[in-house]
Design a protein around this motif. Structure first.
Motif, short mmCIF file in Angstrom:
data_model
loop_
_atom_site.label_atom_id
_atom_site.label_comp_id
_atom_site.label_asym_id
_atom_site.label_seq_id
_atom_site.Cartn_x
_atom_site.Cartn_y
_atom_site.Cartn_z
N CYS A 42 11.46 19.39 -10.18
CA CYS A 42 11.01 19.68 -8.81
C CYS A 42 10.46 21.10 -8.67
N ARG A 43 10.27 21.77 -9.77
CA ARG A 43 9.69 23.12 -9.75
C ARG A 43 8.52 23.18 -10.74
N SER A 44 7.59 22.26 -10.59
CA SER A 44 6.48 22.16 -11.53
C SER A 44 5.52 23.34 -11.38
N LYS A 45 4.85 23.68 -12.46
CA LYS A 45 3.86 24.75 -12.42
C LYS A 45 2.69 24.37 -11.52
N SER A 46 2.37 23.09 -11.46
CA SER A 46 1.25 22.63 -10.63
C SER A 46 1.64 22.49 -9.16
N ASN A 47 2.94 22.56 -8.87
CA ASN A 47 3.46 22.42 -7.51
C ASN A 47 3.14 21.04 -6.92
N ARG A 48 3.13 20.01 -7.79
CA ARG A 48 2.78 18.65 -7.37
C ARG A 48 3.71 18.11 -6.30
N GLU A 49 4.96 18.56 -6.31
CA GLU A 49 5.92 18.05 -5.33
C GLU A 49 5.55 18.44 -3.90
N THR A 50 4.83 19.54 -3.72
CA THR A 50 4.37 19.93 -2.38
C THR A 50 3.37 18.92 -1.85
N LEU A 51 2.48 18.45 -2.70
CA LEU A 51 1.52 17.43 -2.30
C LEU A 51 2.25 16.15 -1.91
N VAL A 52 3.24 15.77 -2.68
CA VAL A 52 3.99 14.55 -2.37
C VAL A 52 4.73 14.70 -1.04
N ARG A 53 5.34 15.86 -0.80
CA ARG A 53 6.01 16.11 0.49
C ARG A 53 5.02 15.97 1.65
N ARG B 298 2.93 12.98 6.32
CA ARG B 298 1.79 12.33 7.00
C ARG B 298 1.96 10.81 7.05
N ARG B 299 3.16 10.36 6.72
CA ARG B 299 3.54 8.95 6.79
C ARG B 299 2.79 8.05 5.80
N VAL B 300 2.37 8.65 4.67
CA VAL B 300 1.83 7.84 3.57
C VAL B 300 3.04 7.33 2.80
N PRO B 301 3.16 6.03 2.59
CA PRO B 301 4.33 5.51 1.89
C PRO B 301 4.36 5.98 0.43
N VAL B 302 5.35 6.79 0.12
CA VAL B 302 5.54 7.28 -1.25
C VAL B 302 6.97 6.96 -1.66
N GLU B 303 7.11 6.20 -2.73
CA GLU B 303 8.44 5.89 -3.26
C GLU B 303 8.69 6.80 -4.45
N SER B 304 9.66 7.68 -4.32
CA SER B 304 10.04 8.57 -5.42
C SER B 304 11.28 7.99 -6.07
N VAL B 305 11.13 7.52 -7.29
CA VAL B 305 12.20 6.78 -7.96
C VAL B 305 12.91 7.59 -9.04
N SER B 306 12.70 8.89 -9.05
CA SER B 306 13.35 9.73 -10.07
C SER B 306 14.12 10.87 -9.41
N GLY B 307 14.45 11.87 -10.17
CA GLY B 307 15.30 12.95 -9.68
C GLY B 307 14.66 13.85 -8.65
N CYS B 308 13.35 13.97 -8.66
CA CYS B 308 12.66 14.87 -7.73
C CYS B 308 12.24 14.09 -6.48
N LYS C 247 0.86 -1.19 0.00
CA LYS C 247 0.00 0.00 0.00
C LYS C 247 0.89 1.23 0.00
N ALA C 248 1.15 1.76 -1.18
CA ALA C 248 2.05 2.91 -1.32
C ALA C 248 1.76 3.61 -2.64
N ALA C 249 2.38 4.76 -2.82
CA ALA C 249 2.30 5.49 -4.07
C ALA C 249 3.71 5.59 -4.65
N VAL C 250 3.77 5.74 -5.95
CA VAL C 250 5.06 5.96 -6.62
C VAL C 250 5.02 7.32 -7.27
N PHE C 251 6.05 8.11 -7.05
CA PHE C 251 6.15 9.45 -7.64
C PHE C 251 7.32 9.44 -8.59
N ILE C 252 7.05 9.81 -9.85
CA ILE C 252 8.10 9.85 -10.87
C ILE C 252 8.08 11.22 -11.52
N ALA C 253 9.08 12.03 -11.22
CA ALA C 253 9.18 13.37 -11.81
C ALA C 253 10.60 13.88 -11.65
#
Length: 87
Positions: A52-63, A68-78, A43-49
């Motif tokens: 790290c300075r997206s217009k949508s600011n998606r990285e803030t949501l991932v942070r 909040r201790r939701v398992p997120v595996e970021s497998v790319s540069g961001c 039970k986790a999410a994968v973030f691939i981006a």
């Protein structure tokens, strides 16, 4: 002419006011049966981006998810926190 009257342009280019990236489900057929059952899946999410300075600011949501201790595996540069397994 029509787009100019509304002040926004939507194309498949990311530079558009409203980008609509091309995607076709026909190119990525869904499996009829999942490769892993939900009960056995991690039970986790994968973030691939890489941006790290997206217009949508998606990285803030991932942070926030990570904080909040939701398992997120970021497998790319961001926000990288997981190495991909060697192939």
């Amino acid at each position: 002419r029509h787009a100019a009257s509304h002040g926004a342009v939507s194309t498949t280019r990311f530079a558009s006011d409203i980008p609509l990236p091309y995607f076709s489900w026909a190119e990525y057929p869904l499996r009829q049966t999942p490769a892993v059952t939900f009960a056995n899946a991690t039970k986790a999410a994968v973030f691939i981006a890489n941006n790290c300075r997206s217009k949508s600011n998606r990285e803030t949501l991932v942070r926030e998810l990570i904080e909040r201790r939701v398992p997120v595996e970021s497998v790319s540069g961001c926000l990288n926190n997981k190495r991909l397994p060697a192939s």
